[in-house]
Design an enzyme around this catalytic site. Sequence first.
Site, mmCIF file in Angstrom:
data_model
loop_
_atom_site.group_PDB
_atom_site.id
_atom_site.type_symbol
_atom_site.label_atom_id
_atom_site.label_comp_id
_atom_site.label_asym_id
_atom_site.label_seq_id
_atom_site.Cartn_x
_atom_site.Cartn_y
_atom_site.Cartn_z
ATOM 1 N N ASP A 141 -24.890 -28.667 23.058
ATOM 2 C CA ASP A 141 -24.076 -29.554 23.892
ATOM 3 C C ASP A 141 -24.841 -30.829 24.211
ATOM 4 O O ASP A 141 -24.632 -31.462 25.256
ATOM 5 C CB ASP A 141 -23.677 -28.814 25.178
ATOM 6 N N LYS A 144 -24.634 -35.588 19.953
ATOM 7 C CA LYS A 144 -23.812 -34.943 18.907
ATOM 8 C C LYS A 144 -24.442 -35.091 17.520
ATOM 9 O O LYS A 144 -24.305 -34.210 16.687
ATOM 10 C CB LYS A 144 -22.391 -35.504 18.947
ATOM 11 N N ASP A 169 -20.261 -27.317 21.382
ATOM 12 C CA ASP A 169 -19.238 -28.036 22.141
ATOM 13 C C ASP A 169 -18.927 -29.355 21.436
ATOM 14 O O ASP A 169 -19.727 -29.867 20.644
ATOM 15 C CB ASP A 169 -19.736 -28.322 23.566
ATOM 16 N N ASN A 170 -17.757 -29.932 21.701
ATOM 17 C CA ASN A 170 -17.401 -31.295 21.287
ATOM 18 C C ASN A 170 -17.309 -31.517 19.786
ATOM 19 O O ASN A 170 -17.591 -32.627 19.310
ATOM 20 C CB ASN A 170 -18.411 -32.308 21.860
ATOM 21 N N GLU A 199 -12.884 -31.615 28.252
ATOM 22 C CA GLU A 199 -12.933 -31.215 29.653
ATOM 23 C C GLU A 199 -12.094 -32.120 30.557
ATOM 24 O O GLU A 199 -12.156 -33.332 30.483
ATOM 25 C CB GLU A 199 -14.390 -31.186 30.175
HETATM 26 C C1 7JO Z 1 -25.414 -35.496 25.310
HETATM 27 C C2 7JO Z 1 -24.692 -35.126 26.578
HETATM 28 C C3 7JO Z 1 -25.263 -33.933 27.321
HETATM 29 C C4 7JO Z 1 -26.694 -34.003 27.772
HETATM 30 O O1 7JO Z 1 -27.586 -33.838 26.679
HETATM 31 C C5 7JO Z 1 -28.800 -34.525 26.991
HETATM 32 N N1 7JO Z 1 -29.501 -34.715 25.711
HETATM 33 C C6 7JO Z 1 -29.151 -35.540 24.715
HETATM 34 N N2 7JO Z 1 -29.983 -35.405 23.666
HETATM 35 C C7 7JO Z 1 -30.894 -34.471 24.012
HETATM 36 C C8 7JO Z 1 -32.008 -33.888 23.337
HETATM 37 N N3 7JO Z 1 -32.334 -34.270 22.091
HETATM 38 N N4 7JO Z 1 -32.726 -32.939 23.975
HETATM 39 C C9 7JO Z 1 -32.367 -32.558 25.220
HETATM 40 N N5 7JO Z 1 -31.319 -33.061 25.914
HETATM 41 C C10 7JO Z 1 -30.590 -34.018 25.309
HETATM 42 C C11 7JO Z 1 -28.340 -35.759 27.694
HETATM 43 O O2 7JO Z 1 -29.358 -36.297 28.499
HETATM 44 C C12 7JO Z 1 -27.147 -35.244 28.529
HETATM 45 O O3 7JO Z 1 -27.580 -34.834 29.803
HETATM 46 N N6 7JO Z 1 -23.273 -34.808 26.286
HETATM 47 C C13 7JO Z 1 -22.412 -35.771 25.949
HETATM 48 O O4 7JO Z 1 -22.772 -36.923 25.687
HETATM 49 C C14 7JO Z 1 -20.952 -35.449 26.002
HETATM 50 C C15 7JO Z 1 -20.026 -36.500 25.960
HETATM 51 C C16 7JO Z 1 -18.650 -36.255 26.076
HETATM 52 C C17 7JO Z 1 -17.684 -37.381 26.031
HETATM 53 C C18 7JO Z 1 -16.427 -37.194 25.462
HETATM 54 C C19 7JO Z 1 -15.507 -38.234 25.424
HETATM 55 C C20 7JO Z 1 -15.848 -39.474 25.945
HETATM 56 F F1 7JO Z 1 -14.959 -40.479 25.940
HETATM 57 C C21 7JO Z 1 -17.113 -39.675 26.506
HETATM 58 C C22 7JO Z 1 -18.025 -38.628 26.543
HETATM 59 C C23 7JO Z 1 -18.173 -34.946 26.259
HETATM 60 C C24 7JO Z 1 -19.090 -33.897 26.291
HETATM 61 O O5 7JO Z 1 -18.674 -32.620 26.461
HETATM 62 C C25 7JO Z 1 -20.468 -34.124 26.137
HETATM 63 O O6 7JO Z 1 -21.299 -33.043 26.110
HETATM 64 MG MG MG Z 2 -20.153 -31.211 25.879
#
Ligand code: 7JO
Ligand code: MG
Length: 215
Positions: A141, A144, A169-170, A199
Amino acid sequence: TRTSRPQRILKAVQTKATVGDPQSVITAIDHFCRHREWAMNVGDEKGSILDSVVNEVSPVTVLELGTYCGYSTVRIARLLPPGACVITLEFNPDYAAIARQVIKWSGLEDKVQLVEGASGDWIPWMKEHFGVQAFDLVFLDHWKERYLPDTKLLEECGLIQKGTVLLADNVICPGTPDYLEYVRNSPHYNSQYYRSHLEYTKAEDGLEKSVFLGY
Ligand SMILES: C[C@H](C[C@H]1O[C@@H](n2cnc3c(N)ncnc32)[C@H](O)[C@@H]1O)NC(=O)c1cc(-c2ccc(F)cc2)cc(O)c1O
Ligand SMILES: [Mg+2]
């Protein structure tokens, strides 16, 4: 300056949820994100599918990539039996700090190892640092475009074995086309799409469950 959205989510938990009651934490976040401010938690609809996969796998070790505010961490940890745990990776320190407090409020800190760092840096250390042999369940999650490279990294590090379940997810919105193509065409995975919605919205999204069949 203004509070951040994760800070406002934490405040909703601390004012609406009961300490030690994970379900009330989940309900408080879903209510806030549906009626006050949208946020990128897996949410209640896809969250129910996540719950059913966790119950079906009954994992001992879970890896979550992308903690954000800890919503799905709490969903997963609340279903784990004593002795089982979820290791969750989050590289944004502000989000990690909020997630720690959400997890603490739910009373599940004994079942959670929150690691502040990037998946690509930490996956190679999982065996040595956490004594993990292989993961029973991986919840993807995070960014992407990291789903596919990190899946390959998990394979290379021997952290995926026969029966390991990947739940992503997604896969529709925002979308992970290269990951989907890989798990759906690989002879080493048996993949299944769970259609749902982004969501708190009516937009299509879904979860992809992929079971590793062994080499
Ligand atoms: C990426 C994020 C989730 C988190 O992941 C952490 N992260 C990243 N890369 C790494 C790594 N390499 N290692 C560890 N952590 C890491 C980050 O800091 C965020 O806190 N999730 C999303 O961007 C996300 C976006 C949407 C979304 C959907 C429609 C829209 F119009 C706009 C946004 C829906 C969702 O359900 C998501 O999950
Ligand atoms: Mg997600």
